[in-house]
Design a protein around this motif. Structure first.
Motif, PDB file in Angstrom:
ATOM      1  N   PRO A 196      32.012 119.508 -52.378  1.00 29.19           N
ATOM      2  CA  PRO A 196      31.495 118.162 -52.087  1.00 29.19           C
ATOM      3  C   PRO A 196      30.130 118.236 -51.411  1.00 29.19           C
ATOM      4  O   PRO A 196      29.927 119.015 -50.478  1.00 29.19           O
ATOM      5  CB  PRO A 196      32.558 117.591 -51.132  1.00 29.19           C
ATOM      6  CG  PRO A 196      33.799 118.362 -51.424  1.00 29.19           C
ATOM      7  CD  PRO A 196      33.340 119.733 -51.786  1.00 29.19           C
ATOM      8  N   GLY A 197      29.216 117.442 -51.896  1.00 29.46           N
ATOM      9  CA  GLY A 197      27.880 117.401 -51.309  1.00 29.46           C
ATOM     10  C   GLY A 197      26.876 118.327 -51.957  1.00 29.46           C
ATOM     11  O   GLY A 197      25.672 118.198 -51.726  1.00 29.46           O
ATOM     12  N   LEU A 198      27.359 119.277 -52.793  1.00 29.32           N
ATOM     13  CA  LEU A 198      26.419 120.226 -53.397  1.00 29.32           C
ATOM     14  C   LEU A 198      25.511 119.542 -54.414  1.00 29.32           C
ATOM     15  O   LEU A 198      24.309 119.835 -54.476  1.00 29.32           O
ATOM     16  CB  LEU A 198      27.180 121.378 -54.052  1.00 29.32           C
ATOM     17  CG  LEU A 198      26.319 122.492 -54.662  1.00 29.32           C
ATOM     18  CD1 LEU A 198      25.380 123.091 -53.619  1.00 29.32           C
ATOM     19  CD2 LEU A 198      27.196 123.578 -55.279  1.00 29.32           C
ATOM     20  N   ALA A 199      26.050 118.611 -55.196  1.00 32.05           N
ATOM     21  CA  ALA A 199      25.224 117.907 -56.184  1.00 32.05           C
ATOM     22  C   ALA A 199      24.110 117.120 -55.497  1.00 32.05           C
ATOM     23  O   ALA A 199      22.977 117.044 -55.998  1.00 32.05           O
ATOM     24  CB  ALA A 199      26.088 116.967 -57.019  1.00 32.05           C
ATOM     25  N   THR A 200      24.421 116.557 -54.328  1.00 24.16           N
ATOM     26  CA  THR A 200      23.409 115.820 -53.565  1.00 24.16           C
ATOM     27  C   THR A 200      22.284 116.751 -53.137  1.00 24.16           C
ATOM     28  O   THR A 200      21.094 116.426 -53.271  1.00 24.16           O
ATOM     29  CB  THR A 200      24.052 115.170 -52.326  1.00 24.16           C
ATOM     30  OG1 THR A 200      25.118 114.319 -52.747  1.00 24.16           O
ATOM     31  CG2 THR A 200      23.039 114.375 -51.530  1.00 24.16           C
ATOM     32  N   ARG A 201      22.646 117.937 -52.627  1.00 27.32           N
ATOM     33  CA  ARG A 201      21.625 118.900 -52.175  1.00 27.32           C
ATOM     34  C   ARG A 201      20.852 119.474 -53.355  1.00 27.32           C
ATOM     35  O   ARG A 201      19.643 119.728 -53.249  1.00 27.32           O
ATOM     36  CB  ARG A 201      22.279 120.039 -51.389  1.00 27.32           C
ATOM     37  CG  ARG A 201      22.503 119.758 -49.911  1.00 27.32           C
ATOM     38  CD  ARG A 201      23.576 118.735 -49.680  1.00 27.32           C
ATOM     39  NE  ARG A 201      23.839 118.487 -48.269  1.00 27.32           N
ATOM     40  CZ  ARG A 201      24.756 117.620 -47.848  1.00 27.32           C
ATOM     41  NH1 ARG A 201      25.473 116.909 -48.720  1.00 27.32           N
ATOM     42  NH2 ARG A 201      24.948 117.424 -46.556  1.00 27.32           N
ATOM     43  N   LYS A 240      22.151 109.529 -61.483  1.00 24.42           N
ATOM     44  CA  LYS A 240      23.176 108.672 -62.089  1.00 24.42           C
ATOM     45  C   LYS A 240      24.579 109.097 -61.675  1.00 24.42           C
ATOM     46  O   LYS A 240      25.494 108.262 -61.614  1.00 24.42           O
ATOM     47  CB  LYS A 240      23.060 108.706 -63.612  1.00 24.42           C
ATOM     48  CG  LYS A 240      21.770 108.102 -64.149  1.00 24.42           C
ATOM     49  CD  LYS A 240      21.694 108.210 -65.667  1.00 24.42           C
ATOM     50  CE  LYS A 240      20.393 107.629 -66.203  1.00 24.42           C
ATOM     51  NZ  LYS A 240      20.281 107.774 -67.680  1.00 24.42           N
ATOM     52  N   ALA A 241      24.766 110.370 -61.411  1.00 27.26           N
ATOM     53  CA  ALA A 241      26.092 110.876 -61.066  1.00 27.26           C
ATOM     54  C   ALA A 241      26.402 110.751 -59.576  1.00 27.26           C
ATOM     55  O   ALA A 241      27.533 111.007 -59.161  1.00 27.26           O
ATOM     56  CB  ALA A 241      26.209 112.341 -61.493  1.00 27.26           C
ATOM     57  N   LEU A 242      25.416 110.353 -58.772  1.00 24.44           N
ATOM     58  CA  LEU A 242      25.620 110.254 -57.328  1.00 24.44           C
ATOM     59  C   LEU A 242      26.069 108.852 -56.935  1.00 24.44           C
ATOM     60  O   LEU A 242      25.539 107.858 -57.433  1.00 24.44           O
ATOM     61  CB  LEU A 242      24.335 110.596 -56.571  1.00 24.44           C
ATOM     62  CG  LEU A 242      23.770 112.021 -56.737  1.00 24.44           C
ATOM     63  CD1 LEU A 242      22.508 112.172 -55.888  1.00 24.44           C
ATOM     64  CD2 LEU A 242      24.803 113.077 -56.351  1.00 24.44           C
ATOM     65  N   ALA A 243      27.028 108.782 -56.031  1.00 23.87           N
ATOM     66  CA  ALA A 243      27.420 107.500 -55.457  1.00 23.87           C
ATOM     67  C   ALA A 243      26.275 106.962 -54.617  1.00 23.87           C
ATOM     68  O   ALA A 243      25.387 107.716 -54.192  1.00 23.87           O
ATOM     69  CB  ALA A 243      28.675 107.677 -54.601  1.00 23.87           C
ATOM     70  N   ASP A 244      26.269 105.652 -54.358  1.00 19.34           N
ATOM     71  CA  ASP A 244      25.186 105.037 -53.584  1.00 19.34           C
ATOM     72  C   ASP A 244      24.994 105.740 -52.250  1.00 19.34           C
ATOM     73  O   ASP A 244      23.863 105.980 -51.812  1.00 19.34           O
ATOM     74  CB  ASP A 244      25.486 103.553 -53.343  1.00 19.34           C
ATOM     75  CG  ASP A 244      25.298 102.710 -54.600  1.00 19.34           C
ATOM     76  OD1 ASP A 244      24.707 103.231 -55.573  1.00 19.34           O
ATOM     77  OD2 ASP A 244      25.729 101.547 -54.606  1.00 19.34           O
TER      78      ASP A 244
END
Length: 450
Positions: free
Chosen positions: A13-18, A49-53
């Motif tokens: 969790p959180g890796l896609a954001t980083r 597009k894949a990230l939540a707000d």
């Protein structure tokens, strides 16, 4: 019979954001792409597009924090790295910056910041060999980082040296330091409201500034805030809202906005009752302007054209007013757009100044005798403000300055120059909470044609 398939490994969790933050940071620092173009429209990063707000907001805040503190981060990492930041693997550099920024300035547990940065480099072929280095450096940053920052705390570290030297020369060393300190903080959201600023300040849990702007520290998507969907306000920095007001009463008057998109000042003119022609050379930007004005239920005549080349074909011989919000270095907007500090170069200013002069010459040909010309830029550089207007007044005897009074800007006399022009600085309008203080850096002059 139960399936024998193995489920694919789940990503931390959180890796896609980083990862998205690292890509965007790389785009700014190594490919000279602006933050806005990587966040919005057709050129936006596909990972958004894949990230939540919530994750999208975190990603943007993370990138902005790194850009605001880039000088301090660079100094800190140079102290923690014996051989400097690896130059052969950009993802290692990004991982170090992302991890350190979270540890030092964001509400992220140290262990999570370290772990996600290590995973970030492990997932990149060129950077994977630096996973151990990233782990060790960030763990040391968690232990020693704050103390190392205190040793070298300086407002000027996070401003490119060429900019700091210019601001010191033009505004004095103390004011330059105050500007640098102001742009270190993420500013609150500024809104121009159609009516009843006090009501909207209460509704949006903010405050009404003396100039009428509503300032709120509410977080989250702007589109979800009360009043957005029914067009009661638009996003516009308090300083950016001042130049259009210098026209005075424009109800029924014909005004042309030569560099109109995204449309904040155009909306002000239309809301004040003017017959507005809005122009911009970019079809995409004009489309955005039309979309914004549609939400606000405001009607203007919009044109896609290069203002300098445009042949007046709207059936109006001349205009009562011309607004020139000229393209510029945008150094006054660094508090809201921290990428500007690292994308602009001092050499950009000369070419922009020449364009500003051409736009002003064109504006004069469109202005009727006795009409009002407002020239403004969101730059802190005098070459793009005071000096452009001084050169125009020296070369055009039929143009004169109409000084701005303190009363026209809510009594804020410190933003009016001795010559009677408007000059706002990021350190103006201070507040006990730095995120609720400040203004974008703007210059505006009011001129008339005799």
């Amino acid at each position: 019979m139960p399936s024998t398939r193995f489920a694919p490994p789940t990503e931390a969790p959180g890796l896609a954001t980083r990862r998205t933050a690292a890509d965007i940071l790389d785009g700014i620092l190594h490919k000279r792409r602006t933050l806005d173009e990587q966040l919005e429209g057709a050129t936006a990063h596909p990972g958004l597009k894949a990230l939540a707000d919530r994750d999208r907001a975190l990603m943007r805040r993370l990138v902005a924090t790194i850009l605001r503190r880039l000088g301090t981060l660079g100094h800190l990492l140079s102290r923690l790295l014996d051989r400097g930041i690896p130059t052969d693997a950009p993802r290692a550099q990004s991982a170090l910056l992302i991890g350190a920024a979270q540890i030092l300035w964001m509400d992220v547990p140290d262990h999570a910041a370290v772990d996600l940065s290590v995973r970030l480099v492990q997932s990149d072929r060129r950077a994977a060999k630096y996973a151990g280095l990233v782990n060790a450096v960030l763990r040391r940053c968690a232990r020693e980082g704050q103390a190392l920052i205190e040793e070298v705390r300086s407002e000027s570290l996070d401003v490119p040296p060429w900019l700091m030297a210019r601001w010191s020369r033009h505004y004095g060393e103390n004011t330059a330091k105050a500007i640098a300190a102001a742009i270190n903080y993420e500013p609150a959201l500024d809104l121009t409201v159609k009516a009843d600023a006090a009501y909207w300040a209460t509704r949006l849990h903010g405050e009404a500034l003396p100039t009428g702007t509503v300032r709120t520290s509410l977080q989250g998507s702007v589109t979800m805030l009360p009043g957005f969907s029914d067009g009661q306000w638009w996003v516009q920095d308090a300083a950016a809202a001042l130049p259009a007001r210098l026209f005075g009463d424009i109800s029924g008057r014909r005004i042309i906005d030569l560099c109109a998109a995204p449309g904040g000042k155009t909306a002000q003119l239309a809301q004040a009752g003017a017959d507005v022609t809005a122009m911009d050379r970019s079809p995409n930007r004009v489309a955005r302007l039309r979309e914004n004005l549609g939400r606000l239920s405001l009607t203007v005549r919009s044109i896609v054209a290069d203002a300098i080349e445009w042949q007046n074909d709207v059936g109006v011989d001349s205009f009562d007013g011309v607004l020139v919000d000229a393209p510029c270095s945008a150094t006054g907007t660094i508090r809201r757009h921290p990428d500007v500090a690292w994308l602009k170069q001092e050499s950009d200013i000369g070419a922009l100044t020449a364009l500003q002069q051409r736009l002003l010459k064109k504006a004069i040909t469109l202005l009727k005798p006795g009409g009002t010309l407002i020239y403004c830029t969101c730059s802190l550089e005098p070459e793009e403000g005071e000096q452009v207007v001084a050169a125009l007044l020296a070369s055009e005897p039929g143009i004169r300055r109409v000084p701005v009074s303190g009363a026209e800007v809510a009594g804020l006399t410190d933003i009016v120059t001795p010559a009677g022009d408007l000059r706002t600085l990021p350190c103006h309008l201070p507040h006990d909470d730095p995120t609720l203080g400040g203004l974008d850096g703007f210059y505006a002059a009011r001129l008339t044609k005799s």
